[in-house]
Design an enzyme around this catalytic site. Structure first.
Site, PDB file in Angstrom:
ATOM      1  N   HIS A 147      -3.626   4.565  -1.457  1.00 54.91           N
ATOM      2  CA  HIS A 147      -3.256   5.558  -2.479  1.00 54.91           C
ATOM      3  C   HIS A 147      -4.390   6.569  -2.584  1.00 54.91           C
ATOM      4  O   HIS A 147      -5.533   6.223  -2.919  1.00 54.91           O
ATOM      5  CB  HIS A 147      -3.016   4.883  -3.828  1.00 54.91           C
ATOM      6  CG  HIS A 147      -1.731   4.109  -3.849  1.00 54.91           C
ATOM      7  ND1 HIS A 147      -1.575   2.934  -4.553  1.00 54.91           N
ATOM      8  CD2 HIS A 147      -0.537   4.359  -3.244  1.00 54.91           C
ATOM      9  CE1 HIS A 147      -0.335   2.496  -4.379  1.00 54.91           C
ATOM     10  NE2 HIS A 147       0.318   3.332  -3.594  1.00 54.91           N
TER      11      HIS A 147
ATOM     12  N   HIS B  77      -7.207  -1.268  -4.297  1.00 54.30           N
ATOM     13  CA  HIS B  77      -6.557  -0.231  -5.091  1.00 54.30           C
ATOM     14  C   HIS B  77      -7.318  -0.071  -6.388  1.00 54.30           C
ATOM     15  O   HIS B  77      -8.239  -0.823  -6.692  1.00 54.30           O
ATOM     16  CB  HIS B  77      -5.104  -0.645  -5.403  1.00 54.30           C
ATOM     17  CG  HIS B  77      -4.183  -0.516  -4.223  1.00 54.30           C
ATOM     18  ND1 HIS B  77      -3.294   0.519  -4.084  1.00 54.30           N
ATOM     19  CD2 HIS B  77      -4.043  -1.288  -3.119  1.00 54.30           C
ATOM     20  CE1 HIS B  77      -2.630   0.383  -2.949  1.00 54.30           C
ATOM     21  NE2 HIS B  77      -3.059  -0.715  -2.333  1.00 54.30           N
TER      22      HIS B  77
ATOM     23  N   GLU C  44      -7.372  -4.497  -7.844  1.00 55.31           N
ATOM     24  CA  GLU C  44      -7.256  -3.265  -8.634  1.00 55.31           C
ATOM     25  C   GLU C  44      -8.614  -3.093  -9.302  1.00 55.31           C
ATOM     26  O   GLU C  44      -8.944  -3.814 -10.246  1.00 55.31           O
ATOM     27  CB  GLU C  44      -6.147  -3.365  -9.696  1.00 55.31           C
ATOM     28  CG  GLU C  44      -4.743  -3.480  -9.142  1.00 55.31           C
ATOM     29  CD  GLU C  44      -4.159  -2.165  -8.626  1.00 55.31           C
ATOM     30  OE1 GLU C  44      -4.797  -1.105  -8.811  1.00 55.31           O
ATOM     31  OE2 GLU C  44      -3.067  -2.219  -8.030  1.00 55.31           O
TER      32      GLU C  44
ATOM     33  N   ARG D 200      -1.072  10.683  -4.703  1.00 59.86           N
ATOM     34  CA  ARG D 200      -1.023   9.242  -4.408  1.00 59.86           C
ATOM     35  C   ARG D 200      -0.444   8.924  -3.019  1.00 59.86           C
ATOM     36  O   ARG D 200      -0.946   8.073  -2.295  1.00 59.86           O
ATOM     37  CB  ARG D 200      -0.152   8.581  -5.498  1.00 59.86           C
ATOM     38  CG  ARG D 200       0.303   7.152  -5.216  1.00 59.86           C
ATOM     39  CD  ARG D 200       1.187   6.681  -6.362  1.00 59.86           C
ATOM     40  NE  ARG D 200       1.910   5.456  -6.096  1.00 59.86           N
ATOM     41  CZ  ARG D 200       1.575   4.262  -6.542  1.00 59.86           C
ATOM     42  NH1 ARG D 200       0.470   4.102  -7.255  1.00 59.86           N
ATOM     43  NH2 ARG D 200       2.313   3.199  -6.289  1.00 59.86           N
TER      44      ARG D 200
ATOM     45  N   GLU E  36      -7.213   7.029  -5.414  1.00 60.03           N
ATOM     46  CA  GLU E  36      -7.989   5.868  -5.850  1.00 60.03           C
ATOM     47  C   GLU E  36      -9.347   5.856  -5.150  1.00 60.03           C
ATOM     48  O   GLU E  36      -9.667   4.962  -4.363  1.00 60.03           O
ATOM     49  CB  GLU E  36      -7.150   4.601  -5.622  1.00 60.03           C
ATOM     50  CG  GLU E  36      -5.887   4.638  -6.486  1.00 60.03           C
ATOM     51  CD  GLU E  36      -4.817   3.608  -6.120  1.00 60.03           C
ATOM     52  OE1 GLU E  36      -5.103   2.694  -5.340  1.00 60.03           O
ATOM     53  OE2 GLU E  36      -3.687   3.734  -6.639  1.00 60.03           O
TER      54      GLU E  36
HETATM   55  O1  0X9 Z   1       1.698   0.013  -7.511  1.00 59.47           O
HETATM   56  C1  0X9 Z   1       0.913  -0.287  -6.613  1.00 59.47           C
HETATM   57  O2  0X9 Z   1       1.132  -0.067  -5.429  1.00 59.47           O
HETATM   58  C2  0X9 Z   1      -0.398  -1.015  -6.968  1.00 59.47           C
HETATM   59  N1  0X9 Z   1      -0.954  -0.480  -8.167  1.00 59.47           N
HETATM   60  S1  0X9 Z   1      -1.580   1.018  -8.131  1.00 59.47           S
HETATM   61  O3  0X9 Z   1      -1.921   1.402  -9.469  1.00 59.47           O
HETATM   62  N2  0X9 Z   1      -2.913   1.012  -7.305  1.00 59.47           N
HETATM   63  O4  0X9 Z   1      -0.662   1.905  -7.506  1.00 59.47           O
HETATM   64  C3  0X9 Z   1      -0.105  -2.483  -7.119  1.00 59.47           C
HETATM   65  C4  0X9 Z   1       0.222  -3.087  -5.821  1.00 59.47           C
HETATM   66  C5  0X9 Z   1       0.599  -4.504  -5.901  1.00 59.47           C
HETATM   67  N3  0X9 Z   1       0.942  -4.992  -4.631  1.00 59.47           N
HETATM   68  C6  0X9 Z   1       2.212  -5.010  -4.168  1.00 59.47           C
HETATM   69  N4  0X9 Z   1       3.193  -4.510  -4.860  1.00 59.47           N
HETATM   70  N5  0X9 Z   1       2.432  -5.586  -3.007  1.00 59.47           N
HETATM   71 ZN    ZN Z   2      -2.970   1.931  -5.498  1.00 62.35          ZN
END
Ligand code: 0X9
Ligand code: ZN
Length: 379
Positions: free
Chosen positions: A62, A187, A262, A118, A65
């Site tokens: 992303h 992330h 995260e 993003r 980040e």
């Molecule tokens: O939404 C996401 O992709 C991640 N959070 S973020 O705020 N960095 O965008 C969480 C990802 C969790 N992992 C998976 N969904 N596999």
């Molecule tokens: Zn992310």
């Protein structure tokens, strides 16, 4: 690279290259994939010799980040330059594949035009650009927490692996997949350590091990500055979201230990984490990675010795395992191949291996349940 500023893509690539020059024979660059705009997805391979098990780390899927980019670079830096005994041992013991920026087009765009970008930068339709690369992996694609609307930040793309970045990186991961023992995605933000899967909190085969190892790593993370992380399943700890990288790596590449960090913070500054938090963040993250490797070994993962199974396909050794209960299921699971590997290493290295045998039994007992294990051995 200093740890008090965020860097642009070209600076990072130059820095990686300089490290390769300074650490010839140990550090090398690998191209793990390619972006839509034909940028290489460059990673650092750190290897002190052939035949080691691998640890894979990726950041900045992303674009906005930015703290993940510098954190991943810091891990590279420590593995190559630290004087800390545990860090040096970890660097020597494994092959490390470390990719600071897996979404280079998005990262460049977030520096030049839109700090809050993003997704990747592929043109979709109308005024819309970009697919959320962490919804585009071929694991439960579009099942939860993803959008079919290209205007949205969680647009999953027209199909699984529709994007060059995910398609090429997944091919690279597959090519070294059976060597990878631990996979870390970085992330931000939220101070969480997530384990698969994104649509279900149903425990998988080694779910409890993963949570235990993760919690202990987060304990180590908290020591230096008191930063608290919560360890948990994606669907429970953050929200339901499928098509994510770590889900695919766990489900399809069958990597035993898989986590998504995260990083800082919990929302005060969010993606715009102030630069004076870069160094403390990176230091505590590094503490946690070293602890994670240590704990994973204690739990029977990360078998060193680096014996590759195919070396033994013609071996006369036959492995016999007699169990009851969930025997058949275990045969199919990664746990079984782990035991198998340990035994091969123990037998074929031709060294006194009481420790490995013990570790093997501990692991087997955890896998089959105490009392269910009757006999494991070679003929
Ligand atoms: O939404 C996401 O992709 C991640 N959070 S973020 O705020 N960095 O965008 C969480 C990802 C969790 N992992 C998976 N969904 N596999
Ligand atoms: Zn992310």
């Amino acid at each position: 690279m200093q740890w008090d500023a965020y860097y642009e893509l070209l600076d990072i690539q130059n820095w990686l290259w300089n490290l390769v020059v300074a650490h010839r024979g140990v550090a090398s660059l690998v191209v793990g994939g390619e972006s839509h705009h034909r940028r290489s997805i460059i990673g650092m391979k750190i290897s002190h010799g052939p035949g080691r098990r691998a640890i894979f780390i990726e950041g900045t899927m992303h674009a906005r980040e930015w703290i993940t980019t510098t954190a991943v670079c810091y891990i590279i830096n420590e593995l190559l330059t630290s004087n800390d005994t545990d860090t040096r041992a970890a660097a020597r013991e494994f092959d490390w594949y470390i990719f600071p920026v897996t979404n280079p087009d998005g990262y460049v765009y977030s520096h030049q035009y839109n700090r809050m970008w993003r997704k990747n930068r592929r043109y979709i339709t109308g005024v819309h650009y970009g697919v959320d690369l962490n919804r585009n992996w071929n694991s439960n694609w579009l099942v939860a927490g993803s959008s079919t609307n290209p205007a949205m930040d969680n647009y999953a793309g027209p199909g699984p692996f529709s994007e060059m970045e995910t398609r090429s990186m997944s091919a690279f991961i597959s090519s070294i997949g059976d060597r990878i023992e631990l996979f870390l995605s970085f992330h931000s933000f939220g101070q969480l350590l997530l384990v698969p899967f994104g649509n279900s909190s149903e425990p998988y085969a080694n779910y409890n091990d993963s949570i235990n190892i993760g919690r202990r790593a987060m304990g180590a993370l908290s020591v230096r500055y008191g930063t608290q992380y919560v360890t948990g399943n994606i669907a429970e700890a953050i929200y339901k979201a499928t098509g994510g990288c770590i889900d695919w790596v766990k489900e399809r590449a069958r990597v035993p230990l898989v986590y998504c960090y995260e990083l800082r913070d919990k929302g005060d500054d969010g993606f715009l984490l102030p630069e004076d938090q870069i160094l403390p963040n990176n230091q505590e993250v590094m503490d946690s990675v070293i602890e994670m490797v240590h704990q994973a070994k204690r739990f029977g993962y990360m078998a060193t010795g680096g014996v590759q199974t195919h070396t033994y396909t013609n071996s006369l050794l036959m492995f016999i395992i007699v169990g009851i209960g969930n025997f058949e299921q275990s045969l199919l699971s990664k746990d079984f191949s782990f035991i198998f590997r340990l035994w091969l290493i123990a037998a074929l290295e031709d060294i006194p291996v009481p420790l490995k045998i013990t570790a093997c039994f501990d692991r087997a007992v955890r896998c089959f349940g105490r009392g269910k294990l009757l006999h494991i051995g070679f003929t």
